[in-house]
Motif scaffolding. Structure first.
Motif, PDB file in Angstrom:
ATOM      1  N   ASN A  29       0.853  -1.173   0.000  1.00 64.57           N
ATOM      2  CA  ASN A  29       0.000   0.000   0.000  1.00 64.57           C
ATOM      3  C   ASN A  29       0.892   1.227   0.000  1.00 64.57           C
ATOM      4  O   ASN A  29       1.810   1.331   0.810  1.00 64.57           O
ATOM      5  N   ALA A  41      -7.470  17.013   7.324  1.00 64.49           N
ATOM      6  CA  ALA A  41      -8.660  17.311   6.527  1.00 64.49           C
ATOM      7  C   ALA A  41      -9.386  18.512   7.133  1.00 64.49           C
ATOM      8  O   ALA A  41      -9.331  18.740   8.346  1.00 64.49           O
ATOM      9  N   GLY A  45     -14.056  17.452   5.653  1.00 67.13           N
ATOM     10  CA  GLY A  45     -13.397  16.179   5.375  1.00 67.13           C
ATOM     11  C   GLY A  45     -12.566  16.183   4.106  1.00 67.13           C
ATOM     12  O   GLY A  45     -12.147  15.124   3.645  1.00 67.13           O
ATOM     13  N   HIS A  47      -9.256  16.933   1.843  1.00 64.23           N
ATOM     14  CA  HIS A  47      -7.806  16.985   2.025  1.00 64.23           C
ATOM     15  C   HIS A  47      -7.241  18.297   1.508  1.00 64.23           C
ATOM     16  O   HIS A  47      -7.842  18.978   0.682  1.00 64.23           O
ATOM     17  N   HIS A  51      -1.898  17.386  -0.291  1.00 64.19           N
ATOM     18  CA  HIS A  51      -2.246  15.965  -0.225  1.00 64.19           C
ATOM     19  C   HIS A  51      -2.824  15.503  -1.562  1.00 64.19           C
ATOM     20  O   HIS A  51      -2.426  14.465  -2.094  1.00 64.19           O
ATOM     21  N   ASP A  71      -6.550  -1.019  -6.360  1.00 64.12           N
ATOM     22  CA  ASP A  71      -7.618  -0.055  -6.093  1.00 64.12           C
ATOM     23  C   ASP A  71      -7.023   1.127  -5.334  1.00 64.12           C
ATOM     24  O   ASP A  71      -5.860   1.098  -4.950  1.00 64.12           O
ATOM     25  N   THR A  72      -7.830   2.146  -5.116  1.00 63.31           N
ATOM     26  CA  THR A  72      -7.415   3.220  -4.235  1.00 63.31           C
ATOM     27  C   THR A  72      -8.066   3.002  -2.880  1.00 63.31           C
ATOM     28  O   THR A  72      -9.118   2.377  -2.782  1.00 63.31           O
ATOM     29  N   ILE A  73      -7.425   3.457  -1.852  1.00 68.25           N
ATOM     30  CA  ILE A  73      -8.002   3.469  -0.513  1.00 68.25           C
ATOM     31  C   ILE A  73      -8.422   4.920  -0.292  1.00 68.25           C
ATOM     32  O   ILE A  73      -7.585   5.768   0.045  1.00 68.25           O
ATOM     33  N   ARG A  74      -9.701   5.182  -0.569  1.00 71.51           N
ATOM     34  CA  ARG A  74     -10.213   6.559  -0.584  1.00 71.51           C
ATOM     35  C   ARG A  74      -9.230   7.435  -1.362  1.00 71.51           C
ATOM     36  O   ARG A  74      -8.853   7.074  -2.464  1.00 71.51           O
ATOM     37  N   GLN A  75      -8.846   8.556  -0.818  1.00 72.95           N
ATOM     38  CA  GLN A  75      -7.813   9.387  -1.435  1.00 72.95           C
ATOM     39  C   GLN A  75      -6.568   9.370  -0.555  1.00 72.95           C
ATOM     40  O   GLN A  75      -5.793  10.312  -0.543  1.00 72.95           O
ATOM     41  N   GLU A  76      -6.394   8.236   0.126  1.00 76.84           N
ATOM     42  CA  GLU A  76      -5.292   8.070   1.081  1.00 76.84           C
ATOM     43  C   GLU A  76      -4.110   7.295   0.509  1.00 76.84           C
ATOM     44  O   GLU A  76      -2.973   7.531   0.918  1.00 76.84           O
ATOM     45  N   ASP A  79      -3.781   0.885  -3.254  1.00 70.52           N
ATOM     46  CA  ASP A  79      -3.831  -0.428  -2.624  1.00 70.52           C
ATOM     47  C   ASP A  79      -3.113  -1.451  -3.499  1.00 70.52           C
ATOM     48  O   ASP A  79      -3.377  -1.552  -4.699  1.00 70.52           O
TER      49      ASP A  79
END
Length: 153
Positions: A29, A41, A45, A47, A51, A71-76, A79
């Motif tokens: 990740n 945030a 919420g 960013h 970021h 995949d993406t983990i939200r915009q964090e 993955d």
């Protein structure tokens, strides 16, 4: 270079590629905060611009064929990210004589170092690591431009 967002882009992509190279061939990740630093945030919420710019840089690496991810983990984070064949071979390849002369001349020329180690010192990934360690954004930008622009010649 006057455009700070472009310097940040080059630094973000350099750090991301080195992190993935260090983990290769494992999928990992790739977290934005590990690259661009902590983010707070806002009350909605959302960013920060910084970021989101880093997250965009990671997506760009994937769109341009340097990175694959599940995949993406939200915009964090990305993955299960891994270097593509293109990125792995580019990072492992010997840098041009010009890059070596500018960013690793002593290490590559040092005859007391075994040839195999000197060869490792002449790779793109080693030069990226050294310029990141040096903390000079302009140098990181120059190295990353040389690596990215190889395809356009």
């Amino acid at each position: 270079m006057a455009d700070i967002h472009i310097e940040e882009f080059y630094k973000d992509t350099a750090i991301a590629l080195v992190q993935l190279y260090n983990a290769f061939p494992r999928r990992v990740n790739l977290f934005v905060e590990d690259i661009a630093g902590p983010d707070q945030a806002d009350e909605f919420g959302l960013h920060s611009r910084r970021h989101m710019a880093c997250f965009g840089s990671l997506l760009w690496l994937a769109e341009e064929g340097y990175v694959r991810y599940v995949d993406t983990i939200r915009q964090e984070a990305l993955d299960q990210a891994v270097l593509s064949h293109r990125a792995f071979t580019r990072l492992s390849a010997q840098a041009s004589a010009e890059l070596i002369d500018r960013f690793a001349p002593q290490q590559v020329a040092d005859e007391s170092i075994p040839p195999s180690v000197r060869e490792d010192f002449s790779t793109h990934v080693h030069i990226i690591r050294e310029t990141i360690r040096g903390g000079n954004s302009a140098q990181v930008s120059q190295v990353m431009q040389a690596i990215f622009f190889q395809d356009s010649h």
